[in-house]
Design an enzyme around this catalytic site. Structure first.
Site, mmCIF file in Angstrom:
data_model
loop_
_atom_site.group_PDB
_atom_site.id
_atom_site.type_symbol
_atom_site.label_atom_id
_atom_site.label_comp_id
_atom_site.label_asym_id
_atom_site.label_seq_id
_atom_site.Cartn_x
_atom_site.Cartn_y
_atom_site.Cartn_z
ATOM 1 N N ASP A 275 1.028 -16.686 80.277
ATOM 2 C CA ASP A 275 0.956 -17.936 81.040
ATOM 3 C C ASP A 275 -0.441 -18.560 81.030
ATOM 4 O OD1 ASP A 275 3.497 -17.181 81.644
ATOM 5 O OD2 ASP A 275 3.293 -17.414 83.817
ATOM 6 N N HIS A 420 -1.398 -13.178 81.170
ATOM 7 C CA HIS A 420 -2.059 -14.479 81.077
ATOM 8 C C HIS A 420 -2.992 -14.467 79.867
ATOM 9 C CE1 HIS A 420 -0.722 -14.175 85.242
ATOM 10 N NE2 HIS A 420 -0.650 -15.488 85.220
HETATM 11 ZN ZN ZN Z 1 0.375 -19.467 85.971
#
Ligand code: ZN
Length: 465
Positions: A275, A420
């Protein structure tokens, strides 16, 4: 005797010279013909390319001046049809003018102008795009285009049925492309031999001469060759598919294959998700690791970052990974009004598509914060809301060992793992994680690939934390 013979030869030479001069004058000088026509025609000496010259002709009658600039190849099979077409245009226009009783007083009232664009496709293949403009009393009344694709080696024209093996599919494809355009009449595709088209700079260009009601304009419809390549005749594929588009085609095929890949219902599959990217360096590092382990992943991108790093976003797409939508600005959707919520869900999808060419089918709300309105906006735009089943907590620990342990300790078949790609530690932990999971027999697929399998096996939930 000898002298007399010499004289005869000399006279003959002079006669030939005079005849040549006459022929030459009628070809290149201005000559007034019996019906008050002045014609001047010349072939420009410069070859544009390999035997292709341009012939210019100016002509003057009582009602019309004409300026033609059209190709001349000294190949009858090509020159004759083009030059016949050109003079037919002039005839028809003259008749129209005469019928309308046009007159201009002292000035010649009408003008006809032909210009040619020449585009090289290959050593032997050229496109001629001839644009005609008709002027009456200084105003342009009509313009239209006529195209020819020529094969110099075979001294012939190339038609659409020559170029495309699967014309049925081509017509279906083109019909779909023009179906929402109200200016184009549907019968334009009825006769493929009548179409005006060319292939130029990796694009197929269709020219449509619009009717009078639409100001007689020329419309051009440009289609990337990548979209049409599968309908091409094999012989032309080799000629037309440049290295650049071959690469694009390969990426599209790979993507298609991955999408259609049948997963073994008893297999051990995991979806890795990244992400908040793309990120200038960490995303690149992650892409390399994924490639090393033959792993496919899903990147939930912020469209703001896609805007900042378009090349990296494109690289993710090209590498065959799935791209999901993670909003524009990572705002908490539970904290904003309906309008902002919609923008973050819908416009981000558009922006991602514009840059990567991939339309996200998945939406992951920032922080996993969602509500029924978020789901409604997503579903209306064909995006499934996807959360995760394991949080690697990389955002919190920012520690390679800890990211590794958190992931490995919870993993099971069907896991959707949240990472991430903006953190360096995540990129550094990834090879260790993939190493360990590969040893345990896991394979790495995209979220869209995994979900049907999860539904089928009743494994879940595939979101929530
Ligand atoms: Zn996020």
């Amino acid at each position: 005797m000898l002298i007399a013979k010499k004289r005869v030869i000399l006279s003959f030479v002079i006669l030939v010279c005079i005849s040549l001069a006459l022929v030459f004058t009628s070809n290149s000088g201005a000559v007034k013909t019996s019906n008050e026509e002045k014609v001047s025609s010349q072939i420009l000496n410069d070859e544009i390319n390999k035997g292709i010259k341009i012939q210019t002709e100016t002509k003057e009658t009582e009602i019309l001046t004409t300026f033609k600039m059209i190709p001349f190849l000294n190949i009858e099979a090509i020159d004759n049809p083009i030059h016949k077409w050109a003079s037919d245009q002039e005839k028809v226009f003259t008749e129209e003018l005469e019928k309308s009783g046009i007159s201009g007083g002292e000035k010649i009232p009408a003008h006809l102008n032909y210009q040619t664009d020449i585009h090289k496709l290959d050593e032997n293949i050229y496109n001629f795009v001839i644009t005609v403009e008709q002027f009456i009393h200084n105003e342009m009344k009509n313009t239209y285009v006529k195209t020819y694709m020529v094969d110099l080696e075979n001294k012939s024209f190339i038609s659409i049925p020559d170029m495309f093996a699967d014309t049925d599919k081509l017509v279906t494809f083109l019909t779909e492309k023009i179906k929402d355009d109200k200016e184009i009449t549907k019968d334009v595709l009825n006769n493929l031999y009548d179409l005006n088209w060319e292939i130029h700079d990796d694009e197929f260009i269709l020219y449509i001469n619009l009717d009078e009601e639409l100001n007689n304009e020329i419309k051009s419809l440009k289609i990337q060759l990548v979209e049409l390549h599968s309908y091409l005749n094999e012989d032309y594929k080799e000629i037309l598919i440049s290295k650049k588009i071959a690469k694009e085609i390969k990426a599209i095929e790979e993507k298609k294959n991955n999408k259609n890949r049948k997963l073994d219902p008893n297999g051990k599959y995991i979806a890795l998700t990244f992400d908040d990217g793309p990120h200038a360096t960490n995303t690149i590092q992650i892409l390399k690791t994924l490639k090393d382990y033959d792993a496919k992943a899903t990147f939930f991108m912020l469209s703001k970052n896609v805007e900042f790093y378009p090349d990296i976003a494109k690289e993710v797409a090209k590498s065959g990974h799935e791209i999901g939508n993670h909003s524009i600005t990572h705002v908490n959707l539970n904290a904003v009004n309906n309008n902002r919520m919609k923008t973050e869900i819908v416009e981000s999808k558009q922006q991602i598509k514009e840059v990567t060419g991939i339309e996200p089918q998945l939406f992951r709300p920032p922080y996993g914060e969602q509500n029924q309105v978020v789901i409604n906006h997503s579903e209306k735009t064909n995006q499934s809301v996807i959360l995760w089943s394991i949080d690697s907590l990389d955002w919190k620990s920012k520690n390679v060992k800890s990211i590794y342990n958190t992931t490995i300790n919870q993993v099971r078949p069907g896991s959707i793992i949240l990472f991430h790609d903006i953190h360096k530690q995540t990129a550094d932990a990834l090879p260790l994680i993939l190493d360990s999971l590969t040893d345990k027999g896991y394979e790495f697929v995209t979220v869209s690939e995994l979900i049907p399998l999860l539904d089928q096996n009743g494994i879940g939930p595939y979101y929530g934390n």
